[in-house]
Scaffold this motif. Sequence first.
Motif, short mmCIF file in Angstrom:
data_model
loop_
_atom_site.label_atom_id
_atom_site.label_comp_id
_atom_site.label_asym_id
_atom_site.label_seq_id
_atom_site.Cartn_x
_atom_site.Cartn_y
_atom_site.Cartn_z
N LYS A 62 -8.68 0.90 -31.45
CA LYS A 62 -9.04 2.28 -31.12
C LYS A 62 -10.10 2.39 -30.03
CE LYS A 62 -12.02 2.55 -35.29
NZ LYS A 62 -11.79 1.17 -35.76
N LEU A 63 -10.74 1.28 -29.68
CA LEU A 63 -11.72 1.36 -28.58
C LEU A 63 -11.04 1.67 -27.25
CD1 LEU A 63 -14.20 -1.56 -29.42
CD2 LEU A 63 -14.44 0.88 -29.85
N SER A 64 -9.73 1.49 -27.19
CA SER A 64 -9.01 1.80 -25.94
C SER A 64 -9.04 3.29 -25.63
CB SER A 64 -7.56 1.33 -26.04
OG SER A 64 -6.91 2.01 -27.09
N GLN A 65 -9.25 4.11 -26.66
CA GLN A 65 -9.08 5.55 -26.47
C GLN A 65 -10.14 6.17 -25.54
OE1 GLN A 65 -9.06 6.97 -30.52
NE2 GLN A 65 -7.18 5.82 -30.99
N LYS A 66 -11.36 5.65 -25.58
CA LYS A 66 -12.42 6.30 -24.80
C LYS A 66 -12.98 5.43 -23.69
CE LYS A 66 -13.55 9.83 -28.01
NZ LYS A 66 -14.45 10.42 -28.96
N ARG A 67 -12.48 4.23 -23.55
CA ARG A 67 -13.04 3.36 -22.51
C ARG A 67 -12.59 3.84 -21.13
NH1 ARG A 67 -8.45 -0.71 -23.47
NH2 ARG A 67 -6.99 0.06 -21.92
N LEU A 68 -13.42 3.47 -20.13
CA LEU A 68 -13.00 3.71 -18.75
C LEU A 68 -12.35 2.46 -18.20
CD1 LEU A 68 -16.16 5.56 -17.38
CD2 LEU A 68 -13.96 6.56 -18.04
N ASN A 69 -12.98 1.31 -18.48
CA ASN A 69 -12.47 0.03 -17.98
C ASN A 69 -12.57 -1.04 -19.05
OD1 ASN A 69 -11.94 0.37 -15.01
ND2 ASN A 69 -14.05 1.12 -15.11
N GLY B 230 -21.59 -1.75 -22.52
CA GLY B 230 -22.30 -0.48 -22.63
C GLY B 230 -21.77 0.48 -21.57
N ARG B 231 -22.53 1.55 -21.32
CA ARG B 231 -22.05 2.60 -20.40
C ARG B 231 -21.80 2.07 -18.99
NH1 ARG B 231 -24.66 5.84 -17.02
NH2 ARG B 231 -26.68 5.22 -17.83
N GLU B 232 -22.80 1.37 -18.44
CA GLU B 232 -22.63 0.92 -17.05
C GLU B 232 -21.56 -0.16 -16.92
OE1 GLU B 232 -26.38 0.63 -14.72
OE2 GLU B 232 -27.23 1.32 -16.60
N GLU B 233 -21.46 -0.99 -17.95
CA GLU B 233 -20.42 -2.03 -17.94
C GLU B 233 -19.04 -1.36 -17.99
OE1 GLU B 233 -23.10 -2.11 -19.92
OE2 GLU B 233 -24.18 -3.82 -19.07
N ASP B 234 -18.94 -0.32 -18.81
CA ASP B 234 -17.68 0.43 -18.93
C ASP B 234 -17.31 1.07 -17.59
OD1 ASP B 234 -15.53 1.67 -20.34
OD2 ASP B 234 -16.70 3.51 -20.47
N GLU B 235 -18.32 1.59 -16.89
CA GLU B 235 -18.06 2.23 -15.60
C GLU B 235 -17.64 1.22 -14.54
OE1 GLU B 235 -21.16 5.93 -16.27
OE2 GLU B 235 -21.62 4.42 -14.76
N GLN B 236 -18.29 0.07 -14.56
CA GLN B 236 -18.04 -0.92 -13.49
C GLN B 236 -16.99 -1.97 -13.86
OE1 GLN B 236 -21.43 -2.60 -11.46
NE2 GLN B 236 -22.77 -0.99 -12.21
N GLY B 237 -16.68 -2.08 -15.15
CA GLY B 237 -15.71 -3.11 -15.58
C GLY B 237 -16.27 -4.52 -15.51
N ARG B 238 -17.61 -4.63 -15.54
CA ARG B 238 -18.26 -5.95 -15.47
C ARG B 238 -19.27 -6.08 -16.60
NH1 ARG B 238 -21.41 -6.60 -10.50
NH2 ARG B 238 -21.54 -8.73 -11.27
N PRO B 239 -19.45 -7.30 -17.12
CA PRO B 239 -20.37 -7.46 -18.25
C PRO B 239 -21.83 -7.51 -17.79
CG PRO B 239 -19.43 -9.58 -17.66
CD PRO B 239 -18.79 -8.57 -16.76
N PHE B 240 -22.70 -6.97 -18.62
CA PHE B 240 -24.16 -7.07 -18.43
C PHE B 240 -24.60 -6.72 -17.00
CE2 PHE B 240 -23.68 -9.42 -22.37
CZ PHE B 240 -24.80 -9.00 -23.07
#
Length: 236
Positions: A70-77, A97-107
């Motif tokens: 279900k995490l697929s439902q709200k993720r951006l990347n 987290g938020r910035e990782e989700d926006e950029q598709g990169r970890p940490f």
Amino acid sequence: MKKLVEIKDVLEFYRMLGFERLPIELKDFNKTDKIKRPVSNEITSIKNCRSKEKALIELRKELGDCKRCKLSQKRLNIVFGEGNPEAKLMFIGEAPGREEDEQGRPFVGEAGMVLTRLIEKMGFKRTDVYIANIVKCRPPMNRDPEPDEIELCKGFLEKQIEIINPKVIMSLGRISAMTLSGINKLKITAIRGKFFYFKDIPVMPTFHPAYLMRNPKDKWLTWNDAQKVLDKLAEK
Ligand code: SF4
């Protein structure tokens, strides 16, 4: 009633993993290898890859536009992970987290800067190591990933570890240590600084960088853990 259902689900989860009693001991962890995992069993194409880099590319293709949990439902990347496929050292956090989700990169957020400073203090660059998370999509409101989400996603992390085959892993925070050790409900304050093993690879549990931002006085403890990692990397 809801709580009882949750407890039943947790016990059922452990029964599926092959555990017959609680608490779980570390030596029982390898029983998880025997379970049919929907994720890992799908991943077959990497076996034919000649390089670790190609194997990781194939694995990313297998992940695709994943909607397994279900995490697929709200993720951006999807945040697959990044770094050196030949890395001797892997860092594993819990979730983007938020910035990782926006950029598709970890940490890459503020906690990422804390991790980057630790990596550099250890004498490496980010491109020398490999960084990934237990789950690859951001949980809403940065909540902890839930057991069903971890169970559906962790096969991909396990394959990443198998491909990279690092000499040492540093697990960042409680969820990462719990998942890699197979021990539920552990306290990071109790286990940090002591190696455990994930399929013969030594894992050093330490604090999550986000915790260190809130508790900078504990940074020296993480530095102690990092020094043990450096000693382990120096072993032949
Ligand atoms: S967290 Fe993992 S299993 Fe869930 S949707 Fe994202 S990639 Fe798929």
